[in-house]
Enzyme design. Structure first.
Site, short mmCIF file in Angstrom:
data_model
loop_
_atom_site.label_atom_id
_atom_site.label_comp_id
_atom_site.label_asym_id
_atom_site.label_seq_id
_atom_site.Cartn_x
_atom_site.Cartn_y
_atom_site.Cartn_z
N ASP A 177 16.91 11.33 -7.84
CA ASP A 177 17.65 10.43 -8.74
C ASP A 177 19.15 10.70 -8.75
O ASP A 177 19.91 9.93 -9.35
CB ASP A 177 17.09 10.53 -10.16
CG ASP A 177 15.73 9.87 -10.27
OD1 ASP A 177 15.52 8.83 -9.63
OD2 ASP A 177 14.88 10.40 -11.01
N ASP A 235 10.87 3.85 -5.92
CA ASP A 235 12.20 3.88 -6.54
C ASP A 235 13.24 4.55 -5.63
O ASP A 235 14.43 4.26 -5.71
CB ASP A 235 12.18 4.67 -7.86
CG ASP A 235 10.93 4.48 -8.69
OD1 ASP A 235 9.86 4.24 -8.11
OD2 ASP A 235 11.01 4.61 -9.91
N1 GLY Z 1 12.99 5.52 -11.44
C1 GLY Z 1 12.21 5.60 -12.59
C2 GLY Z 1 11.88 4.28 -13.16
O1 GLY Z 1 12.13 3.25 -12.59
O2 GLY Z 1 11.35 4.27 -14.27
#
Ligand code: GLY
Length: 458
Positions: A177, A235
């Protein structure tokens, strides 16, 4: 010309106040504006869906931009110097409701949900637990986007302030992230007005993201927690934009190569024949698939709404960067899945495309705003782009209606209502969330660029 110098408190050295020079180079700022204007002018000439016409009704857009700027400035004022980063509003849940949403599937029901939510915080603003929260880059990013959209100088000052809080993240290696966290904050800072410290922070972060790449598996590792050997979540496609961006900053092909290898491995293993995506694919060390499952969707074989949005966004970026038709085809196939599967009247999806189709089922405005942003870009790249643009415009108009857009002064300062973060984990259900606002603003910026509209003309 240097016009801003900020103090930066170095959190890794307690008590020492060090100078962090945030240099906003006005020359580059105007060069960027010129490039944007030229791009917009070319867009006006070429794009079939462009040409602002006298009499076009952009009242909804002006209202959306004004509400966004008002909400963000008020929130930045309220937070003041507390170094808190707004994330969402605390929500609770009823156990029966969750069980019904998950249709009592044992693979997604979590025992941790038997712990009741803390009622004292319900309805109050939820902040990132620290700068290491995966959503920490979105509030600074929202300020940058709103500044670029409206030219409001207060937003620029707020954006600089909140971006600087995240400076220690350039050293963080603990999650994929970091792409979201730094590209949305420092990336937007650099795109708005280049500064060497921002450039260096982005390069360092991209190096750390590349450090999570395993060549045997062909992917960047997503998480360092959980029961999986080497988890990769859909993601993760969103973090490739940081690598593409740093490739452009440095000319070093390694960043791009790693991004594309990740995209290729994900294309091979994350998608079903109908182009819907699993959420989590975990790999064995030899690169074979360990298992495919969900963490935030209804069940392992369901189509979690935001996951599909991350996917179409990611492959659109890959096509933008390479012009390799396989990425365009993938993006169009995922877009096709989303557009034909959505079941709501206003096209704002339920939190999972396989969730019970009932009036009580929460929607996910964040999935809609990510999809809108992706489809506007896709519309400029695909030959038959008008259908994507029309769909995205419909999403944006619906998100800008009173059903989703906050009234100024309400919604704890967030812009959009009705997103869902992680229903199976009982977290952020039917609530505002900072990343819904981020992709909404990004989509509005892309929309205005394609249409050739400036805020001052509205
Ligand atoms: N990347 C985590 C979410 O989309 O909740």
């Amino acid at each position: 010309m240097i016009y801003t110098v900020l103090l930066y408190r170095n959190t890794s050295v307690p008590g020492i106040l060090s100078l962090h020079l945030y240099l906003l180079n006005k020359k580059n700022f105007y060069m960027n504006k010129l490039i944007l204007l030229c791009g917009a002018a070319i867009g006006i000439g070429l794009a079939s869906c462009s040409s602002p016409q006298k009499g076009d009704d952009y009242g909804w857009l002006k209202h959306a931009l004004n509400v966004s700027a008002t909400q963000l400035k008020a929130t930045a004022d309220e937070v003041n110097d507390t170094v808190l980063l707004p994330r969402s509003i605390w929500t609770g849940y009823e156990m029966d409701f969750l069980c019904n949403q998950l249709e009592r599937d044992p693979s997604t029901f979590r025992d941790s949900l038997r712990v009741k939510p803390v009622t004292a915080t319900l309805g109050t603003r939820r902040y990132c637990f620290s700068i290491y929260d995966w959503t920490s880059g979105f509030f600074p990013g929202n300020l940058w986007l709103a500044y670029r959209l409206t030219g409001d100088k207060q937003l620029e000052q707020d954006a600089i302030r909140f971006t600087n809080y995240l400076y220690p993240l350039r050293e963080y290696k603990g999650t994929h992230d970091i792409g979201f966290m730094m590209n949305c904050s420092y990336g937007n800072a650099y795109r708005t007005a280049s500064a060497d410290s921002a450039r260096q922070a982005l390069i360092q972060t991209a190096d750390n993201l590349c450090g999570r790449f395993d060549p045997q598996i062909g992917c960047i590792r997503s998480w360092d927690f959980g029961r999986w050997n080497f988890p990769v979540i859909i993601d993760n496609m969103m973090n490739l934009d940081l690598l593409f961006y740093v490739y452009h900053l440095t000319g070093d092909e390694r960043y791009k190569d790693i991004a594309l290898k990740h995209a290729d491995t994900t294309m091979k293993n994350h998608f079903r024949p109908d182009y819907s995506s699993w959420h989590v694919v975990s790999y064995n060390n030899d690169g074979t698939v360990e298992l495919k499952c969900t963490h935030q969707g209804k069940n392992d074989d369901s189509s979690w709404a935001r996951g599909q949005a991350w996917a179409v966004y990611g492959y659109t970026s890959c096509y933008r960067e390479t012009k390799d038709p396989k990425y365009l085809e993938q993006a169009q196939n995922i877009a096709g899945y989303i557009m034909k599967t959505v079941s709501t009247n206003d096209s704002i999806p339920l939190w999972d495309y396989n969730a019970p189709d009932s009036p009580q089922t929460p929607r996910d405005a964040s999935a809609a705003s990510v999809t809108a942003s992706a489809l506007i870009e896709l519309s400029t790249l695909a030959e038959n782009g008008q259908a994507y643009f029309d769909y995205a415009e419909r999403l944006l108009k619906n998100l800008s209606s009173p059903a989703y857009l906050a009234q100024p002064g309400e919604n704890q300062g967030f812009i959009l209502k009705h997103s869902t973060g992680s229903l199976p984990n009982g977290s952020e259900i039917d609530t505002p969330i900072n990343y819904a606002d981020y992709y909404y603003l990004e989509a509005l910026e892309r929309y205005m660029k394609v249409k050739g509209i400036q805020y001052g003309e509205l």
